[in-house]
Design a protein around this motif. Structure first.
Motif, PDB file in Angstrom:
ATOM      1  N   PRO A 118       1.026  -1.111   0.096  1.00 27.03           N
ATOM      2  CA  PRO A 118       0.001  -0.004  -0.032  1.00 27.03           C
ATOM      3  C   PRO A 118       0.874   1.285  -0.066  1.00 27.03           C
ATOM      4  O   PRO A 118       1.842   1.272   0.558  1.00 27.03           O
ATOM      5  N   ASN A 119       0.293   2.373  -0.773  1.00 28.88           N
ATOM      6  CA  ASN A 119       1.210   3.548  -0.779  1.00 28.88           C
ATOM      7  C   ASN A 119       1.302   4.010   0.650  1.00 28.88           C
ATOM      8  O   ASN A 119       0.171   3.969   1.413  1.00 28.88           O
ATOM      9  N   GLY A 120       2.346   4.746   0.954  1.00 24.43           N
ATOM     10  CA  GLY A 120       2.807   5.160   2.113  1.00 24.43           C
ATOM     11  C   GLY A 120       3.019   4.220   3.471  1.00 24.43           C
ATOM     12  O   GLY A 120       2.800   4.620   4.477  1.00 24.43           O
ATOM     13  N   SER A 121       3.167   3.007   3.308  1.00 27.99           N
ATOM     14  CA  SER A 121       3.406   2.104   4.196  1.00 27.99           C
ATOM     15  C   SER A 121       4.464   2.582   5.046  1.00 27.99           C
ATOM     16  O   SER A 121       5.602   2.862   4.650  1.00 27.99           O
ATOM     17  N   GLN A 122       4.272   2.364   6.457  1.00 25.81           N
ATOM     18  CA  GLN A 122       4.985   2.764   7.358  1.00 25.81           C
ATOM     19  C   GLN A 122       5.941   1.596   7.820  1.00 25.81           C
ATOM     20  O   GLN A 122       6.871   1.783   8.709  1.00 25.81           O
ATOM     21  N   TYR A 123       5.848   0.187   7.284  1.00 22.94           N
ATOM     22  CA  TYR A 123       6.433  -0.764   7.585  1.00 22.94           C
ATOM     23  C   TYR A 123       7.497  -1.267   6.820  1.00 22.94           C
ATOM     24  O   TYR A 123       8.283  -2.330   6.848  1.00 22.94           O
ATOM     25  N   LEU A 124       7.680  -0.628   5.670  1.00 27.67           N
ATOM     26  CA  LEU A 124       8.635  -1.014   4.345  1.00 27.67           C
ATOM     27  C   LEU A 124      10.051  -0.176   4.819  1.00 27.67           C
ATOM     28  O   LEU A 124       9.817   1.370   4.494  1.00 27.67           O
ATOM     29  N   LYS A 125      11.038  -0.655   4.647  1.00 29.45           N
ATOM     30  CA  LYS A 125      12.368  -0.047   4.722  1.00 29.45           C
ATOM     31  C   LYS A 125      13.116  -0.271   3.367  1.00 29.45           C
ATOM     32  O   LYS A 125      13.916  -1.611   3.287  1.00 29.45           O
ATOM     33  N   ALA A 126      12.747   0.540   2.235  1.00 27.70           N
ATOM     34  CA  ALA A 126      13.430   0.144   0.952  1.00 27.70           C
ATOM     35  C   ALA A 126      13.350   1.127   0.189  1.00 27.70           C
ATOM     36  O   ALA A 126      13.088   1.272  -0.921  1.00 27.70           O
ATOM     37  N   LYS A 127      14.293   2.209   0.756  1.00 24.68           N
ATOM     38  CA  LYS A 127      14.096   3.506  -0.116  1.00 24.68           C
ATOM     39  C   LYS A 127      15.015   3.726  -1.188  1.00 24.68           C
ATOM     40  O   LYS A 127      15.027   4.413  -2.088  1.00 24.68           O
ATOM     41  N   TYR A 128      15.785   2.699  -1.243  1.00 26.08           N
ATOM     42  CA  TYR A 128      16.624   2.361  -2.561  1.00 26.08           C
ATOM     43  C   TYR A 128      15.922   1.592  -3.748  1.00 26.08           C
ATOM     44  O   TYR A 128      16.773   1.232  -4.714  1.00 26.08           O
ATOM     45  N   SER A 129      15.026   0.838  -3.216  1.00 27.07           N
ATOM     46  CA  SER A 129      14.505  -0.281  -4.202  1.00 27.07           C
ATOM     47  C   SER A 129      13.331   0.783  -5.115  1.00 27.07           C
ATOM     48  O   SER A 129      12.881   1.652  -4.804  1.00 27.07           O
ATOM     49  N   PRO A 130      12.950   0.188  -6.267  1.00 28.97           N
ATOM     50  CA  PRO A 130      12.307   0.715  -7.232  1.00 28.97           C
ATOM     51  C   PRO A 130      10.651   1.028  -6.736  1.00 28.97           C
ATOM     52  O   PRO A 130      10.103  -0.267  -6.702  1.00 28.97           O
ATOM     53  N   LEU A 146       7.102  -1.896  -6.098  1.00 28.71           N
ATOM     54  CA  LEU A 146       6.697  -2.195  -4.935  1.00 28.71           C
ATOM     55  C   LEU A 146       5.003  -1.728  -4.558  1.00 28.71           C
ATOM     56  O   LEU A 146       4.421  -2.535  -3.830  1.00 28.71           O
ATOM     57  N   PHE A 147       5.031  -0.413  -5.184  1.00 24.65           N
ATOM     58  CA  PHE A 147       3.677   0.150  -4.583  1.00 24.65           C
ATOM     59  C   PHE A 147       2.504   0.145  -5.626  1.00 24.65           C
ATOM     60  O   PHE A 147       2.669   0.093  -6.503  1.00 24.65           O
ATOM     61  N   ALA A 148       1.341  -0.233  -4.804  1.00 29.66           N
ATOM     62  CA  ALA A 148       0.163  -0.540  -5.780  1.00 29.66           C
ATOM     63  C   ALA A 148      -1.271   0.076  -5.187  1.00 29.66           C
ATOM     64  O   ALA A 148      -2.237  -0.463  -4.685  1.00 29.66           O
ATOM     65  N   GLY A 149      -1.142   1.369  -5.109  1.00 22.58           N
ATOM     66  CA  GLY A 149      -2.335   1.997  -4.441  1.00 22.58           C
ATOM     67  C   GLY A 149      -2.417   2.006  -3.049  1.00 22.58           C
ATOM     68  O   GLY A 149      -1.959   1.348  -2.331  1.00 22.58           O
ATOM     69  N   ALA A 150      -3.612   2.823  -2.519  1.00 20.61           N
ATOM     70  CA  ALA A 150      -4.023   3.000  -1.314  1.00 20.61           C
ATOM     71  C   ALA A 150      -4.127   1.695  -0.365  1.00 20.61           C
ATOM     72  O   ALA A 150      -3.727   1.596   0.602  1.00 20.61           O
ATOM     73  N   ASP A 151      -4.692   0.609  -1.319  1.00 22.15           N
ATOM     74  CA  ASP A 151      -4.899  -0.585  -0.356  1.00 22.15           C
ATOM     75  C   ASP A 151      -4.026  -1.790  -1.278  1.00 22.15           C
ATOM     76  O   ASP A 151      -4.249  -2.764  -0.494  1.00 22.15           O
ATOM     77  N   GLY A 152      -3.235  -1.496  -1.930  1.00 24.13           N
ATOM     78  CA  GLY A 152      -2.147  -2.484  -2.383  1.00 24.13           C
ATOM     79  C   GLY A 152      -2.730  -3.187  -3.405  1.00 24.13           C
ATOM     80  O   GLY A 152      -1.986  -4.508  -3.695  1.00 24.13           O
ATOM     81  N   LEU A 153      -3.837  -3.156  -3.778  1.00 19.24           N
ATOM     82  CA  LEU A 153      -4.307  -4.086  -4.791  1.00 19.24           C
ATOM     83  C   LEU A 153      -4.478  -3.422  -6.180  1.00 19.24           C
ATOM     84  O   LEU A 153      -5.074  -4.382  -7.094  1.00 19.24           O
ATOM     85  N   ASP A 154      -3.936  -2.405  -6.411  1.00 20.94           N
ATOM     86  CA  ASP A 154      -3.923  -1.820  -7.760  1.00 20.94           C
ATOM     87  C   ASP A 154      -3.447  -2.774  -8.785  1.00 20.94           C
ATOM     88  O   ASP A 154      -3.564  -2.454 -10.315  1.00 20.94           O
ATOM     89  N   ALA A 155      -2.232  -3.602  -8.575  1.00 27.16           N
ATOM     90  CA  ALA A 155      -1.926  -4.487  -9.745  1.00 27.16           C
ATOM     91  C   ALA A 155      -2.774  -5.817  -9.970  1.00 27.16           C
ATOM     92  O   ALA A 155      -2.964  -5.975 -11.089  1.00 27.16           O
TER      93      ALA A 155
END
Length: 271
Positions: A180-192, A196-205
């Motif tokens: 989900p966009n803005g996830s507080q639990y992911l530490k991957a600032k150098y990853s593309p 990773l991200f798929a919308g507000a609920d993580g289901l956009d893909a």
């Protein structure tokens, strides 16, 4: 800088010993065991300081050394692709290799990224006909580099999900973006972020993939999708809503978390 001093500085970052070994042996071509001797070799101070600052800022070791050896293939890596997860490796080894015969089958790795899944499958099933697709040209370039290095024949396709895929497959596997966009639990600032991200609920893909997968899967075919564990039930229900005639199961990972959705196509809807 003396190697022993460099080792002590790296250890202060709470890196795993395996990561320190990888860095020293592949970046500086130094035997890891020399770290424990006072008269160990010197390493270039300016380069080490640069690498140390990157690691201190949570830069992944595998991006520094530029590759990962896993399941008998070398996967080249940079910031355009995700570093393969051990849970993905586990699913391939413990589920696919033990339950599926993909030789002489048409296989699609959708959202291939680094190409890890496609290459591991081709290595294990040399007679499989494997297509690997991604929306990122940069990801496909590095995936193709890995394929050439490993002497594996993969058909790489630039495609936004299924948009430019024009055949049916016996086996489809996908590790799409699902955070989900803005996830507080992911530490991957150098990853593309694209991977990773798929919308507000993580289901956009999952939405467009699940809506289209039946058109690209042969009867008696299998489709596998990596899941975000906290969202696993929601993702599974979404698949069932869009594909009610499929048999499905959830496969847990080594930590007993829901990790993969496996779906079996029983019949053709046009029948």
């Amino acid at each position: 800088m003396k190697l022993k001093e460099a080792f002590q500085k790296l250890s202060s970052l709470d890196l795993q010993l395996s990561d320190i070994r990888l860095l020293l042996e592949n970046r500086y071509h130094i035997n890891f065991n020399d770290c424990f001797f006072d008269d160990g070799p010197e390493i270039p101070d300016s380069d080490f300081q640069k690498i140390y600052q990157l690691l201190k800022d949570d830069y992944p070791v595998y991006y520094i050394i530029g590759f990962l050896d896993v399941l008998n293939v070398r996967i080249f890596l940079n910031e355009n692709v995700l570093i393969p997860e051990v849970e993905t490796e586990e699913f391939i080894y413990d589920y696919i290799f033990k339950n599926c015969d993909l030789n002489d089958k048409d296989v699609l790795d959708l959202c291939t990224g680094s190409g890890f899944i496609a290459l591991a499958l081709k290595k294990h099933y040399p007679n499989a006909i494997i297509t690997a697709s991604d929306i990122s040209k940069e990801a496909l370039q590095i995936a193709n580099k890995s394929a050439e290095y490993n002497h594996l024949n993969i058909d790489f396709q630039l495609s936004d999900y299924f948009d430019d895929i024009h055949k049916k497959f016996d086996f489809i596997i996908s590790n799409p973006p699902y955070i989900p966009n803005g996830s507080q639990y992911l530490k991957a600032k150098y990853s593309p972020a694209l991977a990773l991200f798929a919308g507000a609920d993580g289901l956009d893909a999952y939405r467009p993939i699940f809506a289209s997968v039946d058109r690209y899967l042969k009867v008696n075919g299998i489709a596998c999708f990596e899941l975000e564990s906290p969202n696993a039930d929601t993702i599974s229900e979404l698949f069932k809503d869009l594909n009610p005639d499929y048999k499905t199961e959830i496969i847990n990972d080594m930590n007993d978390r829901s990790r993969y959705l496996v779906a079996f196509k029983i019949k053709d809807r046009q029948e």
